[in-house]
Design a protein around this motif. Structure first.
Motif, PDB file in Angstrom:
ATOM      1  N   HIS A  80       0.826  -1.212   0.000  1.00 37.02           N
ATOM      2  CA  HIS A  80       0.000   0.000   0.000  1.00 37.02           C
ATOM      3  C   HIS A  80       0.851   1.250   0.000  1.00 37.02           C
ATOM      4  N   HIS A  96      -2.018   6.417   2.131  1.00 32.33           N
ATOM      5  CA  HIS A  96      -3.387   6.154   1.666  1.00 32.33           C
ATOM      6  C   HIS A  96      -3.769   4.696   1.931  1.00 32.33           C
ATOM      7  N   LYS A 142     -12.123   6.430  -3.271  1.00 32.43           N
ATOM      8  CA  LYS A 142     -11.101   5.829  -4.132  1.00 32.43           C
ATOM      9  C   LYS A 142     -10.730   6.808  -5.252  1.00 32.43           C
ATOM     10  N   PHE A 158      -8.199   6.068  -0.550  1.00 32.88           N
ATOM     11  CA  PHE A 158      -7.338   5.024  -1.089  1.00 32.88           C
ATOM     12  C   PHE A 158      -6.768   5.472  -2.424  1.00 32.88           C
ATOM     13  N   PRO A 185     -13.669  -0.773   3.311  1.00 28.07           N
ATOM     14  CA  PRO A 185     -12.372  -1.466   3.306  1.00 28.07           C
ATOM     15  C   PRO A 185     -12.527  -2.956   3.588  1.00 28.07           C
TER      16      PRO A 185
END
Length: 442
Positions: free
Chosen positions: A327, A331, A342, A373, A403
């Motif tokens: 990741h 974020h 997103k 994200f 999530p």
């Protein structure tokens, strides 16, 4: 309608997913709940007269659905508050010539649907569900849904004694390694046919139904383990098909609770996992044709779309504690910390600063935390129905989601607070009196 608690909401979510092993079953269950909530089914073959204050839903292919509340406020001024999700999930689908005989066993020939995480299909108690088309007593083709419910198949792992590298360098061949075992083969293998099995199941689930001949089928395997709220403190929901039946249920619950002051629309389409390019997919004409019938006048329809917004709801990747390096450090969504916006610079997600800003305002309005994200810049990003719908229909769009761990596994994991939190935001969105697609620019 009484406002639910988090526990009540999760109980409804779990029941919905358990009842929906395929997109056909999910659509049927949504239709049942909408009918119970006062929505009227309309048929695409009929002439429509949609009236302000009316509640409607329409189904295409048995696997995609649009639910619509025709608000009393003028459409071209107030716009439509849209929420989109998808009914399909990655799975194993049965091939037309289904029966395979090998080493004294009857097996099923299967193919992968979507981006299946194949390793999770081994050693599971599998059942079979979907749609069967047959020749009826009248000689016409007809279709019914079936669901065996019981565990009738399994894909056994190869013992580690026969594959010493299994924990270090294992690959899975989708043609040869994942054929499920149905039962032992008898001495007369021609006596067992898959069509006879389906005919018996049709008659068991639909008593009195006369089936002359099985014509075809669309059947999927699924894990029979029930969805569950779990964790030491009950902080997780574990289930198959969280991606994306969770979002379908969020939208279903919210539109059932919405009043008729503003126009609201829920669209749940099939085939997202394989690109959405079908008559009932987001890349197909279903939503656009609905809007054309709602407002035949082009100018009025374009004014309505300018005032409207779409929230595309599809699960987001939570930071896995064992794989944090996968990741972007700034974020990384976590479970039970709220819905995720997103974002992708290359329009793999359709979020803009305006649509994101409105969503953040809605979250603040109901006291829900919000996360962001963005994929690592050196990793390819997935996509959703958001960019497709935005491009096909021309509506301002945001991509959001709950999530999730283990996306595309037979057993995905989400936080037990997040779906309820997203539902509260969507309820506020559906109730928003101002046109969601209109932003001050001066």
């Amino acid at each position: 309608m009484t406002e639910p608690s988090n526990a009540t909401f999760n109980s409804g979510l779990i029941d919905f997913i358990a009842t929906s092993p395929t997109p056909f079953h999910a659509t049927r269950e949504m239709a049942r709940q909408l009918s119970d909530a006062g929505f009227r089914e309309i048929d695409e073959a009929d002439h429509w007269q949609l009236e302000p204050g009316g509640r409607y839903f329409v189904i295409r292919n048995g696997s995609s659905l649009i639910a619509f509340i025709h608000g009393r406020a003028p459409l071209a001024e107030s716009g439509i508050r849209m929420l989109g999700a998808h009914t399909d999930s990655p799975c194993l689908k049965v091939k037309p010539n289904a029966k395979v005989t090998s080493a004294g066993y009857y097996q099923l020939g299967v193919e992968t649907y979507g981006g299946v995480l194949l390793s999770t299909w081994f050693d599971r108690d599998l059942s079979l569900a979907g749609r069967v088309t047959f020749r009826s007593a009248s000689g016409s083709p007809a279709s019914r849904l079936i669901d065996f419910r019981a565990p009738i198949a399994v894909v056994p792992s190869l013992a580690i004694h026969l594959d010493r590298e299994a924990n270090r360098n294992r690959s899975i061949n989708p043609q040869t390694d994942i054929r499920p075992i149905l039962m032992l083969a008898d001495e007369n293998p021609d006596e067992f046919t898959f069509s006879a099995l389906l005919m018996a199941q049709l008659q068991a689930e639909h008593p009195g139904l006369e089936v002359r001949e099985i014509l075809d089928f669309e059947l999927s395997l699924y894990d029979t383990q029930k969805p569950a709220q779990m964790g030491l403190k009950g902080e997780f929901v574990a289930s198959a098909r969280l991606d994306n039946l969770l979002s379908c249920y969020v939208g279903l619950d919210a539109i059932k609770r919405a009043d008729d002051a503003q126009s609201c629309l829920l669209v749940c389409t099939d085939h997202e996992e394989i690109g959405s390019a079908s008559a009932c997919g987001a890349k197909g004409p279903m939503l656009e044709q609905f809007l054309q019938r709602l407002q035949p006048d082009v100018s009025a329809r374009l004014r309505t779309l300018d005032a409207s917004m779409m929230i595309s709801a599809d699960n987001a990747h939570a930071v896995h504690p064992n794989f944090v390096q996968k990741h972007d450090a700034e974020h990384g969504p976590v479970l039970n910390a709220g819905p995720v916006i997103k974002i992708n610079a290359n329009q793999r997600y359709a979020t803009t600063s305006e649509t994101s800003g409105l969503f953040k305002m809605l979250c603040a309005q109901v006291g829900v935390s919000v996360q962001s994200f963005v994929s690592r810049t050196d990793m390819e990003c997935g996509s959703t129905i958001g960019p497709i719908t935005s491009a096909e229909v021309g509506v301002k769009t945001i991509d959001v989601g709950v999530p999730t761990f283990a996306m595309h596994s037979t057993r995905e994991l989400a936080g037990s607070d997040d779906a309820f939190a997203l539902a509260r935001v969507i309820q506020a969105y559906f109730a928003r009196p101002q046109a969601p697609g209109r932003f001050e620019t001066q």
